[in-house]
Design a protein around this motif. Structure first.
Motif, mmCIF file in Angstrom:
data_model
loop_
_atom_site.group_PDB
_atom_site.id
_atom_site.type_symbol
_atom_site.label_atom_id
_atom_site.label_comp_id
_atom_site.label_asym_id
_atom_site.label_seq_id
_atom_site.Cartn_x
_atom_site.Cartn_y
_atom_site.Cartn_z
ATOM 1 N N SER A 94 -8.575 -1.282 -6.040
ATOM 2 C CA SER A 94 -9.314 -0.064 -5.692
ATOM 3 C C SER A 94 -9.127 0.297 -4.226
ATOM 4 O O SER A 94 -9.099 1.479 -3.865
ATOM 5 N N LEU A 95 -8.971 -0.713 -3.374
ATOM 6 C CA LEU A 95 -8.697 -0.441 -1.957
ATOM 7 C C LEU A 95 -7.320 0.183 -1.802
ATOM 8 O O LEU A 95 -7.144 1.136 -1.035
ATOM 9 N N PHE A 96 -6.340 -0.346 -2.518
ATOM 10 C CA PHE A 96 -5.004 0.258 -2.471
ATOM 11 C C PHE A 96 -5.054 1.714 -2.927
ATOM 12 O O PHE A 96 -4.436 2.599 -2.321
ATOM 13 N N ALA A 97 -5.782 1.976 -4.009
ATOM 14 C CA ALA A 97 -5.894 3.344 -4.510
ATOM 15 C C ALA A 97 -6.554 4.246 -3.476
ATOM 16 O O ALA A 97 -6.091 5.369 -3.222
ATOM 17 N N ALA A 98 -7.618 3.772 -2.844
ATOM 18 C CA ALA A 98 -8.331 4.570 -1.844
ATOM 19 C C ALA A 98 -7.474 4.813 -0.604
ATOM 20 O O ALA A 98 -7.601 5.848 0.062
ATOM 21 N N MET A 99 -6.597 3.858 -0.287
ATOM 22 C CA MET A 99 -5.730 3.966 0.879
ATOM 23 C C MET A 99 -4.478 4.789 0.593
ATOM 24 O O MET A 99 -3.664 5.013 1.478
ATOM 25 N N GLY A 100 -4.311 5.201 -0.655
ATOM 26 C CA GLY A 100 -3.140 5.983 -1.016
ATOM 27 C C GLY A 100 -1.872 5.170 -1.142
ATOM 28 O O GLY A 100 -0.768 5.731 -1.103
#
Length: 256
Positions: A92-98
């Protein structure tokens, strides 16, 4: 009216307080006593991330988020999949960071079918690769290394078998995969701060001082000059399952 930009000052104060907290033995022991009290309520098992159980203390979740944001790894390898919440958290952090091509690699000797199904059916599963096998087995390591693209920044989290020998073997095997400026996180080092009378007993296996992750970290640091304990992150890790477990890989010049 002009308002002072105090962001740098604010961050410096945070750093100062973290370092001071890291030296406060009384606060740390009180934190340990609190965790021992909370363990009878299965405190570490009460949390979830986006629908899946994440068996972590909230302080460690926050600390992991900070180091991922600050260092921006491309690949995060975690040994110990459990119920999958930690993998979903990092995805989810990767997704939020693009980071559309960011990859989380979960390694476990036994990925149970219901846990695999929950992970692979999650909306964030596109970021996750699961590898079943002993984390330090040669075949497993070959498969793990295949998941690392050339030039990728790599972070590692070790959270499987907590015996001293196994964690030390993982540190040796996976430490070399961590890139400069990224982290090797060794989970559950708090066990090394507990007396036998204080040991967490509501576990499938009980680990005691000397045969646990903190001892492995200390032994690994004694034989390897590539890492250092991050004093700021670890300084504020009270009410944490992994105090002293956040190791940052030095740059080439620092490691000389």
């Amino acid at each position: 009216m002009t308002v002072k930009d105090d962001r740098l000052e604010f961050e410096e104060h945070k750093k100062k307080m973290s370092l001071a907290l890291g030296k406060d033995e009384v606060a740390f022991r009180q934190s340990i006593d609190t965790l021992i009290m909370l363990d009878k309520y299965d405190y570490f098992y009460q949390w979830s991330w986006m629908g899946l159980p994440i068996i972590q203390a909230p302080a460690d979740i926050m600390a992991t988020q900070e180091v991922i944001w600050n260092t921006k790894p491309d690949v995060i390898i975690e040994t110990g999949v459990a119920r999958g919440g930690s993998l979903i958290f990092m995805a989810s952090l990767f997704a939020a960071m693009g980071k559309t091509d960011g990859k989380i690699v979960g390694v476990d000797i036994d990925i149970r079918a219901h846990n695999r199904e929950a992970i692979e059916s999650h909306p964030l599963s596109r970021h996750i690769t699961l590898i079943q096998g002993g984390s330090v087995d040669a075949e497993t390591l070959v498969e793990v290394k295949k998941q690392i693209p050339p030039g990728a920044r790599v972070m590692v989290v070790l959270d499987s078998d907590h015996s001293r020998d196994h964690v030390l073997a993982e540190c040796r095997a996976y430490g070399e995969l961590v890139t400069e400026g990224c982290y090797l996180v060794v989970a559950d080092t708090v066990i090394g701060h507990l007396t036998p009378e204080q040991a967490f007993t509501k576990r499938s296996k009980v680990w005691l001082q000397g045969n646990e992750p903190l001892q492995a970290v200390q032994d690994f640091m004694g034989e390897c000059n590539l890492f250092e304990v991050d004093p700021v992150i670890n300084g504020k890790l009270v009410l944490s399952s992994s105090p002293g477990g956040y190791l940052i890989r030095k740059t080439t010049t620092d490691a000389v």
